[in-house]
Design an enzyme around this catalytic site. Structure first.
Site, PDB file in Angstrom:
ATOM      1  N   TYR A  98      -2.806  -5.926  10.719  1.00 41.70           N
ATOM      2  CA  TYR A  98      -1.746  -5.027  11.175  1.00 41.70           C
ATOM      3  C   TYR A  98      -1.888  -4.710  12.666  1.00 41.70           C
ATOM      4  O   TYR A  98      -1.333  -3.731  13.142  1.00 41.70           O
ATOM      5  CB  TYR A  98      -1.785  -3.709  10.395  1.00 41.70           C
ATOM      6  CG  TYR A  98      -1.186  -3.762   8.998  1.00 41.70           C
ATOM      7  CD1 TYR A  98      -1.679  -4.642   8.045  1.00 41.70           C
ATOM      8  CD2 TYR A  98      -0.149  -2.904   8.629  1.00 41.70           C
ATOM      9  CE1 TYR A  98      -1.154  -4.668   6.755  1.00 41.70           C
ATOM     10  CE2 TYR A  98       0.385  -2.926   7.345  1.00 41.70           C
ATOM     11  CZ  TYR A  98      -0.126  -3.813   6.415  1.00 41.70           C
ATOM     12  OH  TYR A  98       0.397  -3.833   5.138  1.00 41.70           O
ATOM     13  N   ASP A 107      -9.507 -12.692  -3.824  1.00 46.80           N
ATOM     14  CA  ASP A 107      -8.799 -13.243  -4.994  1.00 46.80           C
ATOM     15  C   ASP A 107      -9.558 -12.919  -6.280  1.00 46.80           C
ATOM     16  O   ASP A 107      -8.980 -12.464  -7.274  1.00 46.80           O
ATOM     17  CB  ASP A 107      -8.548 -14.753  -4.832  1.00 46.80           C
ATOM     18  CG  ASP A 107      -9.765 -15.534  -4.362  1.00 46.80           C
ATOM     19  OD1 ASP A 107     -10.769 -14.911  -3.933  1.00 46.80           O
ATOM     20  OD2 ASP A 107      -9.730 -16.778  -4.426  1.00 46.80           O
ATOM     21  N   ASP A 161      -4.191  -3.134   1.386  1.00 45.73           N
ATOM     22  CA  ASP A 161      -2.786  -2.820   1.093  1.00 45.73           C
ATOM     23  C   ASP A 161      -2.418  -3.407  -0.268  1.00 45.73           C
ATOM     24  O   ASP A 161      -1.852  -2.732  -1.129  1.00 45.73           O
ATOM     25  CB  ASP A 161      -1.894  -3.403   2.197  1.00 45.73           C
ATOM     26  CG  ASP A 161      -0.415  -3.243   1.859  1.00 45.73           C
ATOM     27  OD1 ASP A 161      -0.042  -2.145   1.428  1.00 45.73           O
ATOM     28  OD2 ASP A 161       0.335  -4.221   2.018  1.00 45.73           O
ATOM     29  N   LYS A 209     -12.860 -12.532   2.630  1.00 44.13           N
ATOM     30  CA  LYS A 209     -12.284 -13.852   2.364  1.00 44.13           C
ATOM     31  C   LYS A 209     -12.966 -14.841   3.309  1.00 44.13           C
ATOM     32  O   LYS A 209     -12.328 -15.683   3.935  1.00 44.13           O
ATOM     33  CB  LYS A 209     -10.756 -13.808   2.572  1.00 44.13           C
ATOM     34  CG  LYS A 209     -10.023 -15.040   2.081  1.00 44.13           C
ATOM     35  CD  LYS A 209     -10.126 -15.298   0.580  1.00 44.13           C
ATOM     36  CE  LYS A 209      -9.727 -16.726   0.245  1.00 44.13           C
ATOM     37  NZ  LYS A 209      -9.896 -17.037  -1.201  1.00 44.13           N
ATOM     38  N   ASP A 251      -2.059  -1.370  -4.302  1.00 51.41           N
ATOM     39  CA  ASP A 251      -0.908  -1.382  -5.215  1.00 51.41           C
ATOM     40  C   ASP A 251      -1.349  -1.787  -6.621  1.00 51.41           C
ATOM     41  O   ASP A 251      -0.918  -1.204  -7.623  1.00 51.41           O
ATOM     42  CB  ASP A 251       0.184  -2.355  -4.732  1.00 51.41           C
ATOM     43  CG  ASP A 251       1.264  -1.648  -3.922  1.00 51.41           C
ATOM     44  OD1 ASP A 251       0.939  -0.636  -3.269  1.00 51.41           O
ATOM     45  OD2 ASP A 251       2.422  -2.114  -3.938  1.00 51.41           O
TER      46      ASP A 251
HETATM   47  C1  IPM Z   1       1.264   1.184   2.220  1.00 53.39           C
HETATM   48  C2  IPM Z   1       2.617   0.564   2.387  1.00 53.39           C
HETATM   49  C3  IPM Z   1       2.885   0.190   3.825  1.00 53.39           C
HETATM   50  C4  IPM Z   1       1.855  -0.786   4.317  1.00 53.39           C
HETATM   51  C5  IPM Z   1       4.297  -0.349   4.006  1.00 53.39           C
HETATM   52  C6  IPM Z   1       5.338   0.689   3.665  1.00 53.39           C
HETATM   53  C7  IPM Z   1       4.539  -0.921   5.354  1.00 53.39           C
HETATM   54  O1  IPM Z   1       2.756  -0.535   1.562  1.00 53.39           O
HETATM   55  O2  IPM Z   1       1.005   2.233   2.826  1.00 53.39           O
HETATM   56  O3  IPM Z   1       0.450   0.630   1.487  1.00 53.39           O
HETATM   57  O4  IPM Z   1       1.927  -1.985   4.084  1.00 53.39           O
HETATM   58  O5  IPM Z   1       0.922  -0.352   4.973  1.00 53.39           O
HETATM   59 MG    MG Z   2       1.106  -0.901   0.376  1.00 53.65          MG
END
Ligand code: IPM
Ligand code: MG
Length: 358
Positions: A138, A222, A246, A189, A250
């Protein structure tokens, strides 16, 4: 009386609803505690402002909030604004200059919530993901030339610095040490990415030498998805690069029952700048304005804010109130399969806070 100045940035979509709920709960926490007060300043930064003025936040935006004790952020994103414009215009425009390099994402299965994992009833899954939040994938380095032509080229370059990797490793080892199991998994990785990820592994090993009481292991990203799914009880604290974490966070949120519950803290551990607390879920335009957004992700983020501010007793009380409410299925919002509304969940958490006698 201690007074904390909070900058509230509700942002877009359901961000408005969950932040309003979060502020009610924070004010109730302060009232119940009696030892501190919160003073909230509201900032209308977000996609609406962008569409009207061309900027998500004013030019002196950072100056307006740099003196606050903490930032409570809702969500940013609108269907008619490209996602990368939103991210760089608001969230990263705060995280990066305020050097909030440690993104902390606790994941647990709260009482009353069901994991999609067949053999997991609750205690098997209790993790904290530490996400490197200032560089890596990022970093924003790259470019695009010869647009639209056959020879078009685009690059996104990951940047890993020794300083950046070392400080997130130290943070993760220290956090692992503070938890009962003292167990850290370093996600990597380095089999495929032979420069930065190899340095990442080497620095992890160097920092580990300073934390002999922390057990640690290394896991390819992975294979990590399989371990999280099949052997969740073998994990505790997890550290990963910006993009790896990230994705894994999720997965973690889904395995713990709902993205609507997951909290996060963007920390500047040195406290040179305010830290920012936000639910992980997005702006969810499909349900915005309906009063059914799950405010628990924001409430749990408020717990993290109170911990950061040093209000441990209040943080504990709020976490107990959240757990009492999630345990009651009649207080589940639609994302959890229930029919409860944001207001009802908020009122129940406030009642549980005022009724807590610890
Ligand atoms: C998170 C989100 C963000 C990210 C998005 C909204 C850009 O997915 O905070 O995990 O990828 O950082
Ligand atoms: Mg995210």
């Amino acid at each position: 009386m201690r007074t904390y100045r909070i900058a509230a940035i509700p942002g877009d979509g359901i961000g408005q609803e969950v932040i309003a709920a979060g502020i009610k709960v924070l004010e109730t926490c302060a009232r119940r505690d009696g030892g501190f007060a919160v003073r909230v300043d509201h900032f209308d930064w977000g996609s609406e402002r962008y569409k009207k003025t061309g900027a998500f936040m004013p030019e002196n935006g950072l100056d307006l909030i740099k003196g606050h004790d903490a930032i409570l952020f809702g969500s940013a994103g609108a269907p008619d604004v490209p996602d990368h414009i939103t991210l760089w215009g608001l969230r990263l425009a705060i995280c990066q200059p305020f050097d909030q390099y440690a993104n902390v994402r606790p994941t647990r299965i709260l009482p009353g919530i069901t994991s999609p994992l067949r053999n997991v009833s609750g205690p098997e899954l209790d993790w904290v993901i530490v996400r490197e939040n200032s560089e890596g994938e990022y970093a924003g380095v790259g470019g695009r030339v010869h647009r639209g032509l056959p020879e078009e080229v685009a690059t996104d370059v990951s940047i890993f610095t020794r300083t950046g990797v070392e400080r997130i490793m130290r943070f993760a080892f220290a956090l692992a040490r503070s938890r009962p199991r003292k167990l850290l998994t370093v996600v990597t990785k380095s089999n495929a990415q032979r420069h930065a990820m190899v340095m990442w592994d080497e620095i992890a090993a160097e920092v580990a030498a300073g934390y002999p009481d922390v057990r640690w292991d290394k896991m390819l990203v992975d294979a990590m998805t399989m371990r999280m799914t099949l052997r969740p009880e073998t994990l505790d604290t997890i550290v990963a690069s910006n993009l790896h974490a990230d994705i894994l966070s999720d997965l973690a949120a889904a395995l713990a029952g709902s993205l609507g519950i997951a909290p996060t803290a963007n920390l500047n551990p040195e406290r040179k700048f305010p830290s920012m607390f936000e639910p992980i879920h997005g702006s969810a335009f499909d349900i915005a304005g309906k009063g059914i957004a799950n405010p628990i992700g924001t409430f749990w983020s408020a717990v993290m804010m109170l911990e950061h501010l040093g209000e441990k007793a209040a943080a504990g009380r709020l976490m107990r109130a959240i757990e009492r409410v999630t345990a009651d299925k009649s207080l589940h919002t639609p994302d959890l399969g229930g029919t409860a509304r944001t207001d009802a969940v908020t009122a129940a958490v406030c009642d549980a806070l005022l009724g807590d006698n610890q």
